[in-house]
Scaffold this motif. Structure first.
Motif, PDB file in Angstrom:
ATOM      1  N   ALA A 281     -14.751  -8.933  -2.875  1.00 44.90           N
ATOM      2  CA  ALA A 281     -13.533  -9.695  -3.159  1.00 44.90           C
ATOM      3  C   ALA A 281     -12.681  -9.802  -1.902  1.00 44.90           C
ATOM      4  O   ALA A 281     -12.448  -8.811  -1.205  1.00 44.90           O
ATOM      5  CB  ALA A 281     -12.746  -9.011  -4.262  1.00 44.90           C
ATOM      6  N   MET A 282     -12.237 -11.035  -1.627  1.00 42.76           N
ATOM      7  CA  MET A 282     -11.436 -11.266  -0.425  1.00 42.76           C
ATOM      8  C   MET A 282     -10.091 -10.549  -0.498  1.00 42.76           C
ATOM      9  O   MET A 282      -9.557 -10.105   0.510  1.00 42.76           O
ATOM     10  CB  MET A 282     -11.223 -12.771  -0.245  1.00 42.76           C
ATOM     11  CG  MET A 282     -10.405 -13.140   0.977  1.00 42.76           C
ATOM     12  SD  MET A 282     -11.184 -12.691   2.530  1.00 42.76           S
ATOM     13  CE  MET A 282     -12.520 -13.862   2.563  1.00 42.76           C
ATOM     14  N   TYR A 283      -9.556 -10.422  -1.702  1.00 48.99           N
ATOM     15  CA  TYR A 283      -8.232  -9.807  -1.860  1.00 48.99           C
ATOM     16  C   TYR A 283      -8.356  -8.614  -2.806  1.00 48.99           C
ATOM     17  O   TYR A 283      -8.085  -8.729  -4.006  1.00 48.99           O
ATOM     18  CB  TYR A 283      -7.239 -10.837  -2.399  1.00 48.99           C
ATOM     19  CG  TYR A 283      -7.193 -12.092  -1.565  1.00 48.99           C
ATOM     20  CD1 TYR A 283      -6.662 -12.081  -0.276  1.00 48.99           C
ATOM     21  CD2 TYR A 283      -7.695 -13.295  -2.050  1.00 48.99           C
ATOM     22  CE1 TYR A 283      -6.641 -13.221   0.499  1.00 48.99           C
ATOM     23  CE2 TYR A 283      -7.664 -14.453  -1.270  1.00 48.99           C
ATOM     24  CZ  TYR A 283      -7.142 -14.399  -0.006  1.00 48.99           C
ATOM     25  OH  TYR A 283      -7.112 -15.528   0.765  1.00 48.99           O
ATOM     26  N   PRO A 284      -8.769  -7.458  -2.274  1.00 52.43           N
ATOM     27  CA  PRO A 284      -9.023  -6.286  -3.123  1.00 52.43           C
ATOM     28  C   PRO A 284      -7.743  -5.540  -3.481  1.00 52.43           C
ATOM     29  O   PRO A 284      -7.628  -4.329  -3.301  1.00 52.43           O
ATOM     30  CB  PRO A 284      -9.930  -5.432  -2.226  1.00 52.43           C
ATOM     31  CG  PRO A 284      -9.455  -5.741  -0.838  1.00 52.43           C
ATOM     32  CD  PRO A 284      -9.059  -7.191  -0.858  1.00 52.43           C
ATOM     33  N   LYS A 285      -6.762  -6.278  -3.990  1.00 50.76           N
ATOM     34  CA  LYS A 285      -5.465  -5.669  -4.306  1.00 50.76           C
ATOM     35  C   LYS A 285      -5.475  -5.141  -5.732  1.00 50.76           C
ATOM     36  O   LYS A 285      -5.797  -5.859  -6.674  1.00 50.76           O
ATOM     37  CB  LYS A 285      -4.348  -6.717  -4.146  1.00 50.76           C
ATOM     38  CG  LYS A 285      -2.952  -6.170  -4.450  1.00 50.76           C
ATOM     39  CD  LYS A 285      -2.534  -5.174  -3.384  1.00 50.76           C
ATOM     40  CE  LYS A 285      -1.116  -4.673  -3.636  1.00 50.76           C
ATOM     41  NZ  LYS A 285      -1.015  -3.797  -4.821  1.00 50.76           N
ATOM     42  N   GLU A 286      -5.115  -3.867  -5.876  1.00 49.91           N
ATOM     43  CA  GLU A 286      -5.012  -3.269  -7.195  1.00 49.91           C
ATOM     44  C   GLU A 286      -3.549  -3.218  -7.610  1.00 49.91           C
ATOM     45  O   GLU A 286      -2.648  -3.335  -6.788  1.00 49.91           O
ATOM     46  CB  GLU A 286      -5.628  -1.865  -7.191  1.00 49.91           C
ATOM     47  CG  GLU A 286      -7.113  -1.858  -6.837  1.00 49.91           C
ATOM     48  CD  GLU A 286      -7.694  -0.460  -6.844  1.00 49.91           C
ATOM     49  OE1 GLU A 286      -6.921   0.485  -7.094  1.00 49.91           O
ATOM     50  OE2 GLU A 286      -8.907  -0.329  -6.601  1.00 49.91           O
ATOM     51  N   ALA A 287      -3.330  -3.062  -8.890  1.00 43.71           N
ATOM     52  CA  ALA A 287      -1.962  -3.016  -9.408  1.00 43.71           C
ATOM     53  C   ALA A 287      -1.194  -1.882  -8.730  1.00 43.71           C
ATOM     54  O   ALA A 287      -1.709  -0.773  -8.545  1.00 43.71           O
ATOM     55  CB  ALA A 287      -1.979  -2.820 -10.912  1.00 43.71           C
ATOM     56  N   ALA A 288       0.030  -2.170  -8.342  1.00 41.20           N
ATOM     57  CA  ALA A 288       0.835  -1.196  -7.603  1.00 41.20           C
ATOM     58  C   ALA A 288       1.492  -0.198  -8.546  1.00 41.20           C
ATOM     59  O   ALA A 288       1.911  -0.546  -9.646  1.00 41.20           O
ATOM     60  CB  ALA A 288       1.907  -1.918  -6.800  1.00 41.20           C
ATOM     61  N   ASP A 289       1.543   1.029  -8.102  1.00 42.74           N
ATOM     62  CA  ASP A 289       2.316   2.063  -8.790  1.00 42.74           C
ATOM     63  C   ASP A 289       3.502   2.379  -7.884  1.00 42.74           C
ATOM     64  O   ASP A 289       3.510   3.362  -7.155  1.00 42.74           O
ATOM     65  CB  ASP A 289       1.440   3.295  -9.028  1.00 42.74           C
ATOM     66  CG  ASP A 289       2.154   4.360  -9.844  1.00 42.74           C
ATOM     67  OD1 ASP A 289       3.200   4.031 -10.430  1.00 42.74           O
ATOM     68  OD2 ASP A 289       1.670   5.512  -9.877  1.00 42.74           O
ATOM     69  N   ALA A 290       4.492   1.480  -7.913  1.00 43.70           N
ATOM     70  CA  ALA A 290       5.605   1.553  -6.966  1.00 43.70           C
ATOM     71  C   ALA A 290       6.463   2.788  -7.213  1.00 43.70           C
ATOM     72  O   ALA A 290       6.730   3.166  -8.362  1.00 43.70           O
ATOM     73  CB  ALA A 290       6.451   0.294  -7.057  1.00 43.70           C
ATOM     74  N   GLY A 291       6.895   3.402  -6.103  1.00 42.21           N
ATOM     75  CA  GLY A 291       7.738   4.581  -6.186  1.00 42.21           C
ATOM     76  C   GLY A 291       9.180   4.278  -5.822  1.00 42.21           C
ATOM     77  O   GLY A 291       9.722   3.220  -6.162  1.00 42.21           O
ATOM     78  N   GLU A 292       9.784   5.194  -5.103  1.00 39.77           N
ATOM     79  CA  GLU A 292      11.176   5.024  -4.693  1.00 39.77           C
ATOM     80  C   GLU A 292      11.288   3.941  -3.617  1.00 39.77           C
ATOM     81  O   GLU A 292      10.306   3.597  -2.959  1.00 39.77           O
ATOM     82  CB  GLU A 292      11.727   6.349  -4.153  1.00 39.77           C
ATOM     83  CG  GLU A 292      11.753   7.475  -5.170  1.00 39.77           C
ATOM     84  CD  GLU A 292      12.696   7.171  -6.317  1.00 39.77           C
ATOM     85  OE1 GLU A 292      13.796   6.611  -6.055  1.00 39.77           O
ATOM     86  OE2 GLU A 292      12.330   7.450  -7.475  1.00 39.77           O
ATOM     87  N   VAL A 293      12.525   3.452  -3.429  1.00 38.40           N
ATOM     88  CA  VAL A 293      12.768   2.440  -2.406  1.00 38.40           C
ATOM     89  C   VAL A 293      12.536   3.049  -1.031  1.00 38.40           C
ATOM     90  O   VAL A 293      13.115   4.082  -0.686  1.00 38.40           O
ATOM     91  CB  VAL A 293      14.201   1.889  -2.510  1.00 38.40           C
ATOM     92  CG1 VAL A 293      14.501   0.957  -1.342  1.00 38.40           C
ATOM     93  CG2 VAL A 293      14.390   1.155  -3.833  1.00 38.40           C
ATOM     94  N   ALA A 294      11.662   2.413  -0.247  1.00 38.82           N
ATOM     95  CA  ALA A 294      11.381   2.882   1.111  1.00 38.82           C
ATOM     96  C   ALA A 294      12.205   2.114   2.133  1.00 38.82           C
ATOM     97  O   ALA A 294      12.762   2.692   3.067  1.00 38.82           O
ATOM     98  CB  ALA A 294       9.896   2.724   1.422  1.00 38.82           C
ATOM     99  N   LEU A 295      12.284   0.784   1.966  1.00 42.92           N
ATOM    100  CA  LEU A 295      13.007  -0.077   2.903  1.00 42.92           C
ATOM    101  C   LEU A 295      14.013  -0.910   2.130  1.00 42.92           C
ATOM    102  O   LEU A 295      13.650  -1.607   1.182  1.00 42.92           O
ATOM    103  CB  LEU A 295      12.034  -1.004   3.644  1.00 42.92           C
ATOM    104  CG  LEU A 295      12.655  -2.097   4.529  1.00 42.92           C
ATOM    105  CD1 LEU A 295      13.386  -1.483   5.716  1.00 42.92           C
ATOM    106  CD2 LEU A 295      11.574  -3.071   5.007  1.00 42.92           C
ATOM    107  N   SER A 296      15.272  -0.821   2.537  1.00 44.44           N
ATOM    108  CA  SER A 296      16.323  -1.615   1.910  1.00 44.44           C
ATOM    109  C   SER A 296      17.021  -2.441   2.994  1.00 44.44           C
ATOM    110  O   SER A 296      17.515  -1.895   3.977  1.00 44.44           O
ATOM    111  CB  SER A 296      17.345  -0.709   1.210  1.00 44.44           C
ATOM    112  OG  SER A 296      18.400  -1.480   0.652  1.00 44.44           O
ATOM    113  N   VAL A 297      16.992  -3.749   2.819  1.00 48.97           N
ATOM    114  CA  VAL A 297      17.630  -4.669   3.750  1.00 48.97           C
ATOM    115  C   VAL A 297      18.814  -5.307   3.021  1.00 48.97           C
ATOM    116  O   VAL A 297      18.624  -5.929   1.966  1.00 48.97           O
ATOM    117  CB  VAL A 297      16.648  -5.759   4.220  1.00 48.97           C
ATOM    118  CG1 VAL A 297      17.336  -6.761   5.145  1.00 48.97           C
ATOM    119  CG2 VAL A 297      15.456  -5.128   4.930  1.00 48.97           C
ATOM    120  N   ARG A 298      20.004  -5.143   3.575  1.00 53.98           N
ATOM    121  CA  ARG A 298      21.217  -5.568   2.877  1.00 53.98           C
ATOM    122  C   ARG A 298      22.014  -6.556   3.721  1.00 53.98           C
ATOM    123  O   ARG A 298      22.484  -6.219   4.801  1.00 53.98           O
ATOM    124  CB  ARG A 298      22.096  -4.361   2.539  1.00 53.98           C
ATOM    125  CG  ARG A 298      21.389  -3.294   1.690  1.00 53.98           C
ATOM    126  CD  ARG A 298      22.200  -2.020   1.606  1.00 53.98           C
ATOM    127  NE  ARG A 298      21.495  -0.980   0.842  1.00 53.98           N
ATOM    128  CZ  ARG A 298      21.862   0.298   0.797  1.00 53.98           C
ATOM    129  NH1 ARG A 298      22.948   0.700   1.477  1.00 53.98           N
ATOM    130  NH2 ARG A 298      21.171   1.169   0.082  1.00 53.98           N
TER     131      ARG A 298
END
Length: 540
Positions: A281-298
């Protein structure tokens, strides 16, 4: 007609009727112990666009350089109109009617379009003798000088005729400085036509072009075909190959493994021939298990470039930043990392604000940045492969005032194995690697620091489909390990295939934020062009 590895590359039996305009037969070329071409062949016919495809390192660039006269084959022969020729250099190739249009043209920026096209060959209005005063030492002979004047009107007329032939309304008097890459390529094509070139080689010409610029270039290529030129189109973008070309040659490991009409083939057929196996598969992306905010741009702002940009990237997710060329995507990334100043706004990494304009602080906070231009900004091309890997990690390799050579080699060997880097020796310079391996080398440099946030700008530009799949796998693995990835890409399928969320910029502003299950090409393009189109606006 596919060929098994090791078979001699015979001319295709189903080629167009008539003799090839240019043919390279059974060419072999080695550089030291590395064999770049093995029994490689290609035939180019007048009035036809012919694609040359293959993975990075397949031998495409070496073949093109032989056609351009930059390299001479160790064995094999080059035929022009059926007559064997030897091209001792680029000037010989130009005289034979072969011109190469590279991805990044090289023009004189302070000269006009017309002067660049006819450099050293400007039409002259008239010649006359002008007497120079004799020297003061009394030598009796009079020195004379030929006064040669450029005929500006004739120069303009010739360039206008070339532009009309190409169907491009480019002003001959316009300075080359400030021209887009697309316009610079048009100037190079016009220069080739001024030399009466009959074979036009386009080497990755669309890598830095927008959709509209690509279509204009294709119109020019079709015009050249209709006028009897043979066009060789070298590209990793297979959709463009099918849109422009009639025939294709596929290379693998320095050999021609297929040559024939594109009719009846599809993208998967070409990919299988290029890699010699079924591509995962060209795009082997699996569902994300997102955690805490790492980068915040304000509310990030840089006057005249981008305004009031706000978003977050969490640990374990890939956020795609999309938009048309000039929307401000790369500029936002540079401001986040601290390369460019910001006039307002805040960047926070794992809860800690970053000071403005300080890449050192960004690195210390765990941010890695893979720039758009890997050659000019991502690598030091004359340094060794090992040294490039270690450049962002010299602190941990330092032993007193010295850098541990053993530690540097071990670090390079470790990441070369992880990223499947193809190389001869770690002491070789970075420029000796293929484009895809150079991209892996930039990634290795930053991954060696174990970043918590990784910004990648055009991570797969100019690399082949197999290497793209490897880079996508790597990004997916990093997200799975908890790294927050901000990915900037001009390729919509890549954005849609890899991103958990898609942010879309238009004219320096963030216009939309789309979750993965709602992101479609239509919605992204509506936002990228400033249209409403039912796209949810980005949160303020």
């Amino acid at each position: 007609m596919a060929q098994a590895d090791g078979e001699r590359s015979a001319p295709p039996a189903d080629g167009p009727a008539g003799r090839p305009l240019l043919a390279l037969e059974a060419a072999t070329k080695s550089f030291g112990s590395v064999r770049a071409l093995q029994d490689a062949s290609i035939e180019l016919f007048a009035g036809e666009a012919h694609a040359l495809v293959g993975e990075n390192g397949a031998g495409k660039s070496t073949l093109v350089k032989i056609l351009a006269g930059v390299h001479q084959p160790d064995a094999g022969r080059l035929l022009l109109d059926g007559v064997e020729v030897r091209l001792g250099g680029p000037a010989d190739a130009r005289a034979a009617g072969v011109a190469v249009i590279y991805q990044e043209p090289t023009l004189f920026p302070d000269l006009s379009v017309a002067e660049n096209i006819f450099m050293g060959r400007q039409p002259l209005s008239h010649d006359r003798l002008r007497l120079r005063r004799p020297p003061v030492d009394g030598i009796a002979s009079l020195a004379c000088m030929l006064d040669r004047r450029i005929d500006g009107r004739e120069l303009r007329r010739r360039v206008e005729a070339l532009m009309e032939r190409l169907g491009v309304p480019l002003d001959p008097s316009r300075p080359a400085r400030g021209l887009s890459i697309a316009d610079q390529q048009i100037v190079e094509i016009a220069k080739a036509l001024s030399f009466e070139a009959r074979v036009i080689v386009m080497d990755e010409p669309t890598a830095a072009l927008s959709g509209a610029e690509v279509e204009r270039l294709f119109s020019v290529a079709r015009a050249l075909r209709s006028q009897g030129a043979a066009v060789l189109f070298v590209s990793h973008r297979l959709d463009e190959v099918f849109a422009l070309c009639q025939r294709v040659t596929v290379m693998r490991d320095g050999r021609r493994v297929f040559s024939g009409p594109l009719e009846g083939l599809d993208r998967d057929d070409l990919v299988r021939r290029m890699v010699g196996r079924e591509l995962a598969a060209m795009y082997p992306k699996e569902a994300a298990d997102a955690g805490e905010v790492a980068l915040s741009v304000r509310r990030l702002t840089r006057e005249g470039v981008f305004t009031d940009v706000s978003f977050e990237v969490r640990h374990g997710e890939i956020v795609g930043l999309a938009g048309l060329v000039g929307a401000g995507r790369s500029e936002v990334a540079r401001a986040i990392f601290g390369i460019d100043r910001r006039d307002a706004g805040e960047v926070v990494v794992d809860g800690r604000p970053l000071p403005p304009a300080s890449p050192t602080s960004a690195m210390a906070a765990g941010v890695g940045y893979v720039p758009e231009d890997r050659r000019a900004q991502g690598l030091v091309m004359d340094l060794s492969i090992a040294r490039n890997v270690s450049l962002a990690s010299l602190g941990r390799l330092r032993r007193g005032p010295f850098i541990s050579a053993g530690g540097e080699r071990q670090l390079a060997a470790d990441w070369a194995a992880r990223l499947r880097l193809k190389l001869a020796r770690f002491s070789d310079p970075a420029w000796s690697l293929s484009g895809g391996n150079q991209q892996k080398l930039v990634l290795a440099k930053w991954l060696a620091r174990s970043p918590s946030v990784l910004i990648v700008d055009e991570p797969t530009r100019g690399i082949d489909v197999a290497t793209k799949a490897e880079v996508h796998r790597l990004l997916s693995d990093l997200a799975g390990q908890g790294v927050a990835v901000l990915m900037i890409s001009s390729e919509l399928p890549e954005v849609l295939g890899m991103a958990d969320r898609v942010l879309v910029m238009h004219e320096g502003r963030l216009r939309a934020e789309l979750p993965r299950d709602q992101a479609t090409e239509e919605r992204v393009m509506f936002a990228a062009t400033g249209s409403a189109g039912g796209v949810a606006e980005a949160a303020e």
